[in-house]
Write a protein that holds these residues in place. Structure first.
Motif, PDB file in Angstrom:
ATOM      1  N   GLU A   1      -1.686  -4.037  20.672  1.00  0.00           N
ATOM      2  CA  GLU A   1      -1.014  -2.996  19.885  1.00  0.00           C
ATOM      3  C   GLU A   1      -0.449  -3.526  18.556  1.00  0.00           C
ATOM      4  O   GLU A   1       0.434  -2.910  17.959  1.00  0.00           O
ATOM      5  CB  GLU A   1       0.093  -2.322  20.699  1.00  0.00           C
ATOM      6  CG  GLU A   1      -0.423  -1.672  21.976  1.00  0.00           C
ATOM      7  CD  GLU A   1       0.661  -0.922  22.731  1.00  0.00           C
ATOM      8  OE1 GLU A   1       1.814  -0.919  22.275  1.00  0.00           O
ATOM      9  OE2 GLU A   1       0.330  -0.333  23.778  1.00  0.00           O
ATOM     10  N   ARG A   2      -1.026  -4.632  18.065  1.00  0.00           N
ATOM     11  CA  ARG A   2      -0.562  -5.188  16.796  1.00  0.00           C
ATOM     12  C   ARG A   2      -1.594  -5.035  15.681  1.00  0.00           C
ATOM     13  O   ARG A   2      -1.441  -5.625  14.606  1.00  0.00           O
ATOM     14  CB  ARG A   2      -0.220  -6.677  16.981  1.00  0.00           C
ATOM     15  CG  ARG A   2       0.989  -6.922  17.870  1.00  0.00           C
ATOM     16  CD  ARG A   2       1.300  -8.414  18.036  1.00  0.00           C
ATOM     17  NE  ARG A   2       0.303  -9.086  18.890  1.00  0.00           N
ATOM     18  CZ  ARG A   2      -0.583  -9.956  18.453  1.00  0.00           C
ATOM     19  NH1 ARG A   2      -0.612 -10.271  17.171  1.00  0.00           N
ATOM     20  NH2 ARG A   2      -1.441 -10.528  19.284  1.00  0.00           N
ATOM     21  N   VAL A   3      -2.607  -4.229  15.909  1.00  0.00           N
ATOM     22  CA  VAL A   3      -3.657  -4.077  14.905  1.00  0.00           C
ATOM     23  C   VAL A   3      -3.068  -3.478  13.623  1.00  0.00           C
ATOM     24  O   VAL A   3      -2.342  -2.474  13.666  1.00  0.00           O
ATOM     25  CB  VAL A   3      -4.818  -3.196  15.438  1.00  0.00           C
ATOM     26  CG1 VAL A   3      -4.324  -1.822  15.862  1.00  0.00           C
ATOM     27  CG2 VAL A   3      -5.923  -3.085  14.398  1.00  0.00           C
ATOM     28  N   PRO A   4      -3.332  -4.086  12.470  1.00  0.00           N
ATOM     29  CA  PRO A   4      -2.792  -3.561  11.210  1.00  0.00           C
ATOM     30  C   PRO A   4      -3.359  -2.174  10.880  1.00  0.00           C
ATOM     31  O   PRO A   4      -4.509  -1.867  11.198  1.00  0.00           O
ATOM     32  CB  PRO A   4      -3.244  -4.595  10.176  1.00  0.00           C
ATOM     33  CG  PRO A   4      -3.543  -5.830  10.961  1.00  0.00           C
ATOM     34  CD  PRO A   4      -4.051  -5.364  12.281  1.00  0.00           C
ATOM     35  N   ALA A   5      -2.544  -1.366  10.237  1.00  0.00           N
ATOM     36  CA  ALA A   5      -3.000  -0.044   9.818  1.00  0.00           C
ATOM     37  C   ALA A   5      -4.195  -0.142   8.879  1.00  0.00           C
ATOM     38  O   ALA A   5      -5.066   0.733   8.867  1.00  0.00           O
ATOM     39  CB  ALA A   5      -1.857   0.709   9.149  1.00  0.00           C
ATOM     40  N   SER A   6      -4.258  -1.231   8.098  1.00  0.00           N
ATOM     41  CA  SER A   6      -5.381  -1.403   7.169  1.00  0.00           C
ATOM     42  C   SER A   6      -6.704  -1.545   7.917  1.00  0.00           C
ATOM     43  O   SER A   6      -7.759  -1.096   7.436  1.00  0.00           O
ATOM     44  CB  SER A   6      -5.156  -2.627   6.288  1.00  0.00           C
ATOM     45  OG  SER A   6      -5.034  -3.811   7.073  1.00  0.00           O
ATOM     46  N   VAL A   7      -6.679  -2.160   9.105  1.00  0.00           N
ATOM     47  CA  VAL A   7      -7.896  -2.290   9.916  1.00  0.00           C
ATOM     48  C   VAL A   7      -8.316  -0.926  10.452  1.00  0.00           C
ATOM     49  O   VAL A   7      -9.500  -0.565  10.416  1.00  0.00           O
ATOM     50  CB  VAL A   7      -7.673  -3.285  11.071  1.00  0.00           C
ATOM     51  CG1 VAL A   7      -8.850  -3.251  12.046  1.00  0.00           C
ATOM     52  CG2 VAL A   7      -7.479  -4.695  10.519  1.00  0.00           C
ATOM     53  N   ILE A   8      -7.353  -0.144  10.927  1.00  0.00           N
ATOM     54  CA  ILE A   8      -7.663   1.213  11.394  1.00  0.00           C
ATOM     55  C   ILE A   8      -8.275   2.030  10.261  1.00  0.00           C
ATOM     56  O   ILE A   8      -9.256   2.758  10.455  1.00  0.00           O
ATOM     57  CB  ILE A   8      -6.390   1.913  11.926  1.00  0.00           C
ATOM     58  CG1 ILE A   8      -5.775   1.119  13.078  1.00  0.00           C
ATOM     59  CG2 ILE A   8      -6.715   3.340  12.356  1.00  0.00           C
ATOM     60  CD1 ILE A   8      -6.637   1.002  14.288  1.00  0.00           C
ATOM     61  N   ALA A   9      -7.719   1.883   9.076  1.00  0.00           N
ATOM     62  CA  ALA A   9      -8.240   2.624   7.917  1.00  0.00           C
ATOM     63  C   ALA A   9      -9.677   2.221   7.614  1.00  0.00           C
ATOM     64  O   ALA A   9     -10.522   3.075   7.293  1.00  0.00           O
ATOM     65  CB  ALA A   9      -7.350   2.372   6.700  1.00  0.00           C
ATOM     66  N   GLN A  10      -9.975   0.928   7.728  1.00  0.00           N
ATOM     67  CA  GLN A  10     -11.345   0.472   7.459  1.00  0.00           C
ATOM     68  C   GLN A  10     -12.323   0.957   8.525  1.00  0.00           C
ATOM     69  O   GLN A  10     -13.481   1.262   8.223  1.00  0.00           O
ATOM     70  CB  GLN A  10     -11.375  -1.050   7.371  1.00  0.00           C
ATOM     71  CG  GLN A  10     -10.697  -1.593   6.124  1.00  0.00           C
ATOM     72  CD  GLN A  10     -10.883  -3.089   5.975  1.00  0.00           C
ATOM     73  OE1 GLN A  10     -12.007  -3.573   5.775  1.00  0.00           O
ATOM     74  NE2 GLN A  10      -9.802  -3.845   6.086  1.00  0.00           N
ATOM     75  N   LEU A  11     -11.878   1.062   9.770  1.00  0.00           N
ATOM     76  CA  LEU A  11     -12.745   1.589  10.826  1.00  0.00           C
ATOM     77  C   LEU A  11     -13.027   3.074  10.593  1.00  0.00           C
ATOM     78  O   LEU A  11     -14.161   3.539  10.790  1.00  0.00           O
ATOM     79  CB  LEU A  11     -12.087   1.375  12.191  1.00  0.00           C
ATOM     80  CG  LEU A  11     -11.939  -0.087  12.632  1.00  0.00           C
ATOM     81  CD1 LEU A  11     -11.211  -0.160  13.975  1.00  0.00           C
ATOM     82  CD2 LEU A  11     -13.293  -0.772  12.720  1.00  0.00           C
TER      83      LEU A  11
END
Length: 234
Positions: A78-88
């Motif tokens: 649960e530490r995934v950066p929001a920037s990674v979610i945005a890129q996905l």
């Protein structure tokens, strides 16, 4: 042999490229999560998520993206950066807008069979995405019917080939998935023709029914008119 009057075609990786875009997105996914886990572990976790989520999201890009996000949350605790979610999410949007590229011999095979047989596109996946692909392919007017289904079961094929033809016994289904496009129509009483694409999603893998009299493998769709002619006795 009963004459073939109806031919069903799978769409993704049978008529146009699809799986390779998933593989490219998976490569990007692995790069984004490289600091948290190795690729093999990540892909195994992603596949597990896809299996779990099929009943919730169905087949297609949207379910794939949600499974990637779920996997990213899990492997990062649960530490995934929001920037990674945005890129996905951006990767999913790119997949949804990728131009359609027909596979070899598709247009020739369909044009050869359309005058003499009822052609039905039978595909799984997101409704809007599959409609977009068909519209961009330029093949839409050559099909007598389009069926976008949640699951490809023997019962599904029996109903479709009865609705749009003379029943499964007079029908042939062609596609690149042994599990979805070949075995179920054979179990329904029809023909199942396997055209390998080269890239196989693990969830779609199944052993071929090599000894079944209504099973055939073709190297490309270009050989389909000849096979249909042989079955029909022409």
């Amino acid at each position: 042999m009963t004459r073939i009057t109806t031919i069903g075609f799978d769409a993704d990786d049978t008529l146009w490229h699809n799986e390779r875009f998933f593989r490219l997105t998976q490569d990007h996914f692995a790069e984004l999560l490289a600091d948290y886990t190795d690729r093999a572990t990540l892909m195994a976790r992603l596949l597990d998520a896809e299996r779990r989520n099929l009943g919730h999201y169905g087949f297609g890009i949207k379910g794939f993206v949600l499974s990637m996000i779920e996997t990213a949350i899990e492997v990062t605790e649960e530490r995934v950066p929001a920037s990674v979610i945005a890129q996905l999410l951006a990767a999913g949007q790119e997949m949804l807008h990728h131009p359609i590229e027909l596979l070899p011999d598709v247009e020739v095979a369909i044009a050869a069979l359309a005058p003499s047989h009822r052609l039905v596109l039978i595909t799984k996946g997101d409704l809007l995405d599959q409609e977009r692909k068909l519209a961009q392919s330029g093949l839409g007017e050559m099909f007598d019917a389009v069926e976008i289904v949640s699951h490809k079961t023997p019962q599904t094929y029996a109903a479709i080939f009865t609705r749009h033809g003379d029943g499964p016994e007079a029908a042939l289904m062609v596609g690149n998935s042994m599990r979805s496009d070949v075995i179920p129509p054979i179990l329904a009483g029809g023909w199942g023709v396997y055209v390998p694409h080269g890239l196989v999603w693990e969830i779609e893998y199944a052993e071929p029914p090599l000894t079944h009299p209504r099973y055939r493998t073709l190297a490309s769709l270009g050989s389909l008119p000849e096979l249909v002619g042989w079955i029909d006795g022409s």
